[in-house]
Design a protein around this motif. Structure first.
Motif, PDB file in Angstrom:
ATOM      1  N   ALA A 108      48.720  34.302  48.935  1.00  0.00           N
ATOM      2  CA  ALA A 108      47.992  35.541  48.687  1.00  0.00           C
ATOM      3  C   ALA A 108      48.092  35.873  47.204  1.00  0.00           C
ATOM      4  O   ALA A 108      49.200  36.042  46.680  1.00  0.00           O
ATOM      5  CB  ALA A 108      48.555  36.682  49.533  1.00  0.00           C
ATOM      6  N   ALA A 109      46.960  35.962  46.517  1.00  0.00           N
ATOM      7  CA  ALA A 109      46.935  36.181  45.068  1.00  0.00           C
ATOM      8  C   ALA A 109      46.085  37.404  44.754  1.00  0.00           C
ATOM      9  O   ALA A 109      45.095  37.689  45.447  1.00  0.00           O
ATOM     10  CB  ALA A 109      46.383  34.954  44.340  1.00  0.00           C
ATOM     11  N   TRP A 110      46.484  38.110  43.694  1.00  0.00           N
ATOM     12  CA  TRP A 110      45.736  39.272  43.232  1.00  0.00           C
ATOM     13  C   TRP A 110      45.973  39.420  41.730  1.00  0.00           C
ATOM     14  O   TRP A 110      47.095  39.327  41.256  1.00  0.00           O
ATOM     15  CB  TRP A 110      46.187  40.538  43.949  1.00  0.00           C
ATOM     16  CG  TRP A 110      45.105  41.587  44.017  1.00  0.00           C
ATOM     17  CD1 TRP A 110      44.198  41.886  43.062  1.00  0.00           C
ATOM     18  CD2 TRP A 110      44.806  42.451  45.123  1.00  0.00           C
ATOM     19  NE1 TRP A 110      43.350  42.879  43.469  1.00  0.00           N
ATOM     20  CE2 TRP A 110      43.706  43.251  44.727  1.00  0.00           C
ATOM     21  CE3 TRP A 110      45.348  42.632  46.381  1.00  0.00           C
ATOM     22  CZ2 TRP A 110      43.152  44.225  45.565  1.00  0.00           C
ATOM     23  CZ3 TRP A 110      44.816  43.590  47.219  1.00  0.00           C
ATOM     24  CH2 TRP A 110      43.728  44.381  46.820  1.00  0.00           C
ATOM     25  N   GLN A 111      44.885  39.668  41.008  1.00  0.00           N
ATOM     26  CA  GLN A 111      44.985  39.866  39.567  1.00  0.00           C
ATOM     27  C   GLN A 111      45.310  41.316  39.253  1.00  0.00           C
ATOM     28  O   GLN A 111      44.760  42.239  39.855  1.00  0.00           O
ATOM     29  CB  GLN A 111      43.674  39.479  38.875  1.00  0.00           C
ATOM     30  CG  GLN A 111      43.719  39.635  37.361  1.00  0.00           C
ATOM     31  CD  GLN A 111      42.387  39.401  36.700  1.00  0.00           C
ATOM     32  OE1 GLN A 111      41.418  39.061  37.389  1.00  0.00           O
ATOM     33  NE2 GLN A 111      42.309  39.566  35.406  1.00  0.00           N
ATOM     34  N   LEU A 112      46.227  41.516  38.287  1.00  0.00           N
ATOM     35  CA  LEU A 112      46.603  42.838  37.821  1.00  0.00           C
ATOM     36  C   LEU A 112      46.443  42.892  36.309  1.00  0.00           C
ATOM     37  O   LEU A 112      46.737  41.905  35.616  1.00  0.00           O
ATOM     38  CB  LEU A 112      48.061  43.177  38.184  1.00  0.00           C
ATOM     39  CG  LEU A 112      48.359  43.626  39.613  1.00  0.00           C
ATOM     40  CD1 LEU A 112      48.333  42.430  40.575  1.00  0.00           C
ATOM     41  CD2 LEU A 112      49.716  44.299  39.691  1.00  0.00           C
ATOM     42  N   ASP A 113      45.973  44.041  35.801  1.00  0.00           N
ATOM     43  CA  ASP A 113      45.885  44.191  34.357  1.00  0.00           C
ATOM     44  C   ASP A 113      47.271  44.487  33.784  1.00  0.00           C
ATOM     45  O   ASP A 113      48.258  44.572  34.508  1.00  0.00           O
ATOM     46  CB  ASP A 113      44.871  45.273  33.981  1.00  0.00           C
ATOM     47  CG  ASP A 113      45.235  46.648  34.549  1.00  0.00           C
ATOM     48  OD1 ASP A 113      46.385  46.821  35.012  1.00  0.00           O
ATOM     49  OD2 ASP A 113      44.381  47.545  34.539  1.00  0.00           O
TER      50      ASP A 113
ATOM     51  N   PRO B  47      41.528  40.643  46.577  1.00  0.00           N
ATOM     52  CA  PRO B  47      42.555  39.619  46.819  1.00  0.00           C
ATOM     53  C   PRO B  47      41.940  38.252  47.054  1.00  0.00           C
ATOM     54  O   PRO B  47      40.782  38.123  47.472  1.00  0.00           O
ATOM     55  CB  PRO B  47      43.268  40.145  48.061  1.00  0.00           C
ATOM     56  CG  PRO B  47      42.228  40.928  48.786  1.00  0.00           C
ATOM     57  CD  PRO B  47      41.352  41.543  47.730  1.00  0.00           C
ATOM     58  N   ARG B  48      42.725  37.244  46.797  1.00  0.00           N
ATOM     59  CA  ARG B  48      42.329  35.850  47.026  1.00  0.00           C
ATOM     60  C   ARG B  48      43.366  35.197  47.927  1.00  0.00           C
ATOM     61  O   ARG B  48      44.569  35.461  47.798  1.00  0.00           O
ATOM     62  CB  ARG B  48      42.231  35.091  45.708  1.00  0.00           C
ATOM     63  CG  ARG B  48      41.363  35.743  44.656  1.00  0.00           C
ATOM     64  CD  ARG B  48      39.898  35.486  44.870  1.00  0.00           C
ATOM     65  NE  ARG B  48      39.568  34.072  44.772  1.00  0.00           N
ATOM     66  CZ  ARG B  48      38.329  33.598  44.795  1.00  0.00           C
ATOM     67  NH1 ARG B  48      37.310  34.432  44.941  1.00  0.00           N
ATOM     68  NH2 ARG B  48      38.099  32.312  44.695  1.00  0.00           N
ATOM     69  N   ARG B  49      42.892  34.336  48.816  1.00  0.00           N
ATOM     70  CA  ARG B  49      43.798  33.647  49.736  1.00  0.00           C
ATOM     71  C   ARG B  49      43.479  32.156  49.711  1.00  0.00           C
ATOM     72  O   ARG B  49      42.319  31.766  49.802  1.00  0.00           O
ATOM     73  CB  ARG B  49      43.674  34.208  51.149  1.00  0.00           C
ATOM     74  CG  ARG B  49      43.963  35.702  51.252  1.00  0.00           C
ATOM     75  CD  ARG B  49      43.794  36.210  52.673  1.00  0.00           C
ATOM     76  NE  ARG B  49      43.987  37.655  52.740  1.00  0.00           N
ATOM     77  CZ  ARG B  49      43.015  38.550  52.665  1.00  0.00           C
ATOM     78  NH1 ARG B  49      41.756  38.139  52.531  1.00  0.00           N
ATOM     79  NH2 ARG B  49      43.276  39.833  52.726  1.00  0.00           N
ATOM     80  N   TYR B  50      44.540  31.353  49.624  1.00  0.00           N
ATOM     81  CA  TYR B  50      44.416  29.891  49.560  1.00  0.00           C
ATOM     82  C   TYR B  50      45.246  29.314  50.702  1.00  0.00           C
ATOM     83  O   TYR B  50      46.479  29.318  50.658  1.00  0.00           O
ATOM     84  CB  TYR B  50      44.887  29.369  48.208  1.00  0.00           C
ATOM     85  CG  TYR B  50      44.181  30.016  47.045  1.00  0.00           C
ATOM     86  CD1 TYR B  50      42.923  29.575  46.644  1.00  0.00           C
ATOM     87  CD2 TYR B  50      44.748  31.090  46.369  1.00  0.00           C
ATOM     88  CE1 TYR B  50      42.254  30.176  45.593  1.00  0.00           C
ATOM     89  CE2 TYR B  50      44.091  31.700  45.310  1.00  0.00           C
ATOM     90  CZ  TYR B  50      42.845  31.234  44.930  1.00  0.00           C
ATOM     91  OH  TYR B  50      42.186  31.848  43.892  1.00  0.00           O
ATOM     92  N   ALA B  51      44.552  28.839  51.722  1.00  0.00           N
ATOM     93  CA  ALA B  51      45.216  28.379  52.941  1.00  0.00           C
ATOM     94  C   ALA B  51      45.724  26.959  52.776  1.00  0.00           C
ATOM     95  O   ALA B  51      45.192  26.165  51.992  1.00  0.00           O
ATOM     96  CB  ALA B  51      44.257  28.465  54.120  1.00  0.00           C
ATOM     97  N   TYR B  52      46.776  26.632  53.524  1.00  0.00           N
ATOM     98  CA  TYR B  52      47.309  25.279  53.601  1.00  0.00           C
ATOM     99  C   TYR B  52      47.991  25.114  54.943  1.00  0.00           C
ATOM    100  O   TYR B  52      48.267  26.095  55.662  1.00  0.00           O
ATOM    101  CB  TYR B  52      48.278  24.988  52.454  1.00  0.00           C
ATOM    102  CG  TYR B  52      49.334  26.043  52.239  1.00  0.00           C
ATOM    103  CD1 TYR B  52      50.454  26.140  53.058  1.00  0.00           C
ATOM    104  CD2 TYR B  52      49.218  26.948  51.192  1.00  0.00           C
ATOM    105  CE1 TYR B  52      51.410  27.107  52.854  1.00  0.00           C
ATOM    106  CE2 TYR B  52      50.167  27.915  50.985  1.00  0.00           C
ATOM    107  CZ  TYR B  52      51.270  27.991  51.813  1.00  0.00           C
ATOM    108  OH  TYR B  52      52.214  28.961  51.612  1.00  0.00           O
TER     109      TYR B  52
END
Length: 559
Positions: free
Chosen positions: A320-325, A334-339
Motif C-alpha cells: 500500500a503506497a501513498w504520496q505525501l508532500d 492510494p496505490r496498491r501493488y499486489a503479489y
C-alpha cells in the motif's frame, strides 16, 4: 515509556548496497561438464577437510593458524585455490558463531518472557494498554509452558557450552538438503537424484578477485570477449588444454545485466570474484560474478524529504503506497501493488521484484526521490508468547519476507537514484486508522487500514506528528468543551497554525471584514484593540453615534 507506549526510534536513511552480483548461464559441452564436476568435487573435498579442522573444539585461531592451513592446502591445489578455500572456511565459521550468539539471545528472551507469565496468576485476558505480562488462561497451558521453559533452559545450556568450547555445527551442502535425505518419498526424489544434488551442493568452484591481475581474477578468468578459463589444481594439471595449467572452456560468457559495468572493471583489471555452480533440477551450469561497490554517503534526512515521500506499507498480499508532500499531506490517491507469497522461494522473490519494479516506476512518474518504509524485523516476534494463540496470524507473520524485501528495495532503489528512509513500525497501523482512515474516505474512494498506515509511515519519516488536529471548540463558548487535546506541541517543527476563517460572519455580532484577523487570538477583546477592522469606503458616510441616532454625511455633525 509513557502511558504504556514504548519509545519510538527516529527515522534514518538506509545505506545503499555494498556489493553487486550478476549471473549468466554457461552452455558447456559434455566434456567441459565432466571436467567441472571433477575439479569441483576435488576442491570440495579439500574445503570439507579444512572446515572440519577449523570447526574442531579448541582449534587455534588467528593469522598464524590460517596461514598454516593455507600452506597445507597449497601442496594439493595452488596458492590461489588455497586462499579461496580458507577464506570461505573462515566465513562459514564466523557465520556459525554469529548464529550461536543469535540463538542464545533468542533463548534468553523467550525464557524471560515465559518466566514472567508463569509468575502471574491465571488470567484469560490481559490489558493491552499497560503492556504488562498476563498469566496463562488455563492450568493446562500453564503446565505446558512450564515444560517448555525447562526445554528452553536445556537448549540454552547446550548452546552456551558449544559457545564456550568454540564448537560450531556446519553442514557443507546445507542442512535442508540433509533433512531432505530422510524424507525422499515426500519430496518425490529417488536416492540417486538426492545424491546428485548432494554432490553438486558440496562442489567448490569459487575464486576471489585480485586487483592488478589480468581481468581481475587469475584463478577463474573471463576476458572481455567472453572466454572462460580455469587454473587447474596441481593434482589435476594433466587435464589442462592450455599453457600454465589452464583449461579453456568451449562456452562463451555474456552478461545481460550490468554488462557495461562488468566490462569496465575487467578492462581496468579490478577485482571480480567468480563462482561456478550446477543446478541439478534444471540441468544447467551458471557463472556468478560479484564485486564490491564504493559506499556512497547517505544524504541528510532533511534533504531527502524536501520534495516529499512515497510511503509504503508492506502487507501479506500487497504493498500500500501513498504520496505525501513535505508538509505531510496526502497527495492524490492510494496505490496498491499486489503479489502472491505462496509457492517456493524463487516464486516469492520474483513476485517481490515485480511489485517493487512497479512501485519504483510510480515514484519516478510522481517526481519523488524518497521512499519511506517500516523497519520491519519479525525474527524475534514469531513465537506464541508474542502474538498469542492465533496460529494463523503467527504463520502469516512468519511468511513475511522482510529481509528479502529490504535487500531488494535498497538495491533496486539505488539503481534508480531513490533514497530509502526506514521508520519505527510502532503504532503506525493503529494511529493511521484512528486519525486518517475516516477523513480520507470519500463516497467514491474506500480507504483501507493499510492505506492509512502508509500515511502514518510517511508522516513519521517527514518528522511531523501522525495525529491530526481535532475540531475546534463549539462556537458559542470557547471554554465549554475545553481546548484541543491532540494539538501538536510547540517544539514540533512545521506545526499547524491557526485555521483560516471562512468568508462571512461566524456569528451575528461579527462583520465579514474580520475574517482577515481570524488568526489573531487577541481579537476577542474588541474595544480599543489594534486588530479592530477599519471602515470601508461605503461605511465612511454612515456612522453610528453613541446616542443611537444615525448621522449621514461626510463628516461629524452633518445632517
Amino acid at each position: 515509556m509513557a502511558g504504556g507506549l514504548r519509545a519510538v526510534a527516529p527515522p534514518f536513511v538506509a545505506p545503499g548496497p555494498a556489493a553487486v552480483s550478476i549471473r549468466t548461464r554457461l552452455r558447456v559441452s559434455s566434456m567441459d561438464a565432466e571436467l567441472l564436476t571433477e575439479v569441483g568435487g576435488f576442491l570440495g573435498s579439500l574445503a570439507g577437510g579444512d572446515l572440519a579442522v577449523r570447526s574442531r573444539p579448541g582449534a587455534p585461531s588467528g593469522s598464524a593458524a590460517w596461514a598454516e592451513r593455507k600452506r597445507t592446502l597449497t601442496e594439493s591445489s595452488s596458492a590461489r585455490w588455497a586462499g579461496s578455500i580458507t577464506r570461505a572456511t573462515e566465513d562459514q565459521w564466523a557465520l556459525a558463531r554469529r548464529n550461536q550468539a543469535a540463538e542464545m539471545a533468542w533463548l534468553r528472551s523467550q525464557i524471560v518472557r515465559i518466566e514472567a507469565r508463569l509468575a502471574c496468576p491465571l488470567a484469560p485476558r490481559g490489558d493491552r494498554r499497560t503492556g504488562a505480562p498476563r498469566g496463562y488462561a488455563t492450568k493446562a497451558e500453564w503446565h505446558a509452558k512450564s515444560r517448555r521453559l525447562a526445554a528452553l533452559r536445556d537448549r540454552l545450556a547446550a548452546v552456551r557450552d558449544d559457545w564456550e568450547a568454540g564448537k560450531v555445527w556446519v553442514v557443507r551442502g546445507g542442512r535442508r538438503l540433509v533433512h531432505l535425505r530422510h524424507h525422499l518419498d515426500d519430496a518425490g526424489l529417488s536416492r540417486e537424484q538426492w545424491a546428485e544434488r548432494w554432490r553438486a551442493a558440496r562442489m567448490f568452484l569459487a575464486a576471489d578477485g585480485e586487483s592488478g591481475k589480468r581481468c581481475g581474477n587469475e584463478t577463474i578468468r573471463v576476458t572481455g570477449a567472453g572466454e572462460l578459463s580455469l587454473r587447474l589444481p596441481s593434482r589435476l594439471a594433466h587435464l589442462a588444454n592450455a599453457s600454465h595449467c589452464r583449461y579453456v572452456l568451449d562456452a562463451s560468457v555474456a552478461f545481460s545485466h550490468r554488462s557495461e559495468e562488468w566490462q569496465d572493471r575487467i578492462a581496468a583489471h579490478r577485482a571480480v570474484a567468480y563462482r561456478i555452480h550446477f543446478d541439478v533440477p534444471r540441468g544447467r551450469w551458471y557463472l556468478t560474478a560479484s564485486w564490491k561497490r564504493a559506499q556512497m554517503p547517505s544524504p541528510p534526512i532533511e534533504a531527502a524529504t524536501a520534495r516529499g515521500v512515497v510511503a509504503v506499507d508492506m502487507n501479506a498480499d500487497h504493498l500500500a503506497a501513498w504520496q505525501l508532500d513535505r508538509h505531510g499531506n496526502p497527495v492524490g490517491g492510494p496505490r496498491r501493488y499486489a503479489y502472491d507469497l505462496s509457492g517456493g522461494g524463487r516464486h516469492r522473490d520474483a513476485q517481490i521484484r515485480h511489485a517493487l519494479t512497479r512501485l519504483l516506476h510510480h515514484v519516478r512518474l510522481r517526481g519523488v526521490t524518497t521512499i519511506a518504509v517500516e523497519d520491519l524485523d519479525f525474527a524475534d516476534a514469531k513465537s506464541r508468547e508474542h502474538h498469542g494463540r492465533s496460529r494463523t496470524f503467527r504463520a502469516l507473520v512468519s511468511r513475511f519476507p522482510t529481509a528479502a524485501f529490504r535487500a531488494r528495495l535498497v538495491s533496486m532503489a539505488a539503481e534508480q537514484g531513490v533514497t530509502v528512509i526506514a521508520v519505527d513500525p510502532a503504532y503506525t497501523s493503529r494511529w493511521g486508522a484512528q486519525h486518517w482512515q475516516r477523513p480520507l474516505t470519500t463516497p467514491g474512494r474506500r480507504i483501507t487500514r493499510h492505506d492509512a498506515a502508509a500515511v502514518a509511515i510517511g508522516r513519521r519519516a517527514l518528522g511531523v506528528p501522525i495525529r491530526r488536529r481535532t475540531a475546534p471548540p463549539p462556537h458559542d463558548r470557547s471554554d465549554r468543551a475545553g481546548h484541543r487535546t491532540d494539538q501538536a506541541g510547540p517544539a514540533t517543527r512545521r506545526r499547524e497554525g491557526p485555521r483560516p476563517r471562512p468568508p462571512g460572519p461566524r456569528t451575528r455580532s461579527v462583520s465579514p471584514a474580520r475574517g482577515a484577523k481570524a488568526g489573531d487570538q487577541r481579537a476577542q477583546h474588541h474595544s480599543g484593540h489594534a486588530a479592530e477592522h477599519a471602515l470601508g469606503p461605503q461605511e465612511e458616510g454612515c456612522t453610528l453615534a453613541r446616542t443611537g441616532i444615525w448621522v449621514c454625511g461626510s463628516g461629524p455633525g452633518t445632517m
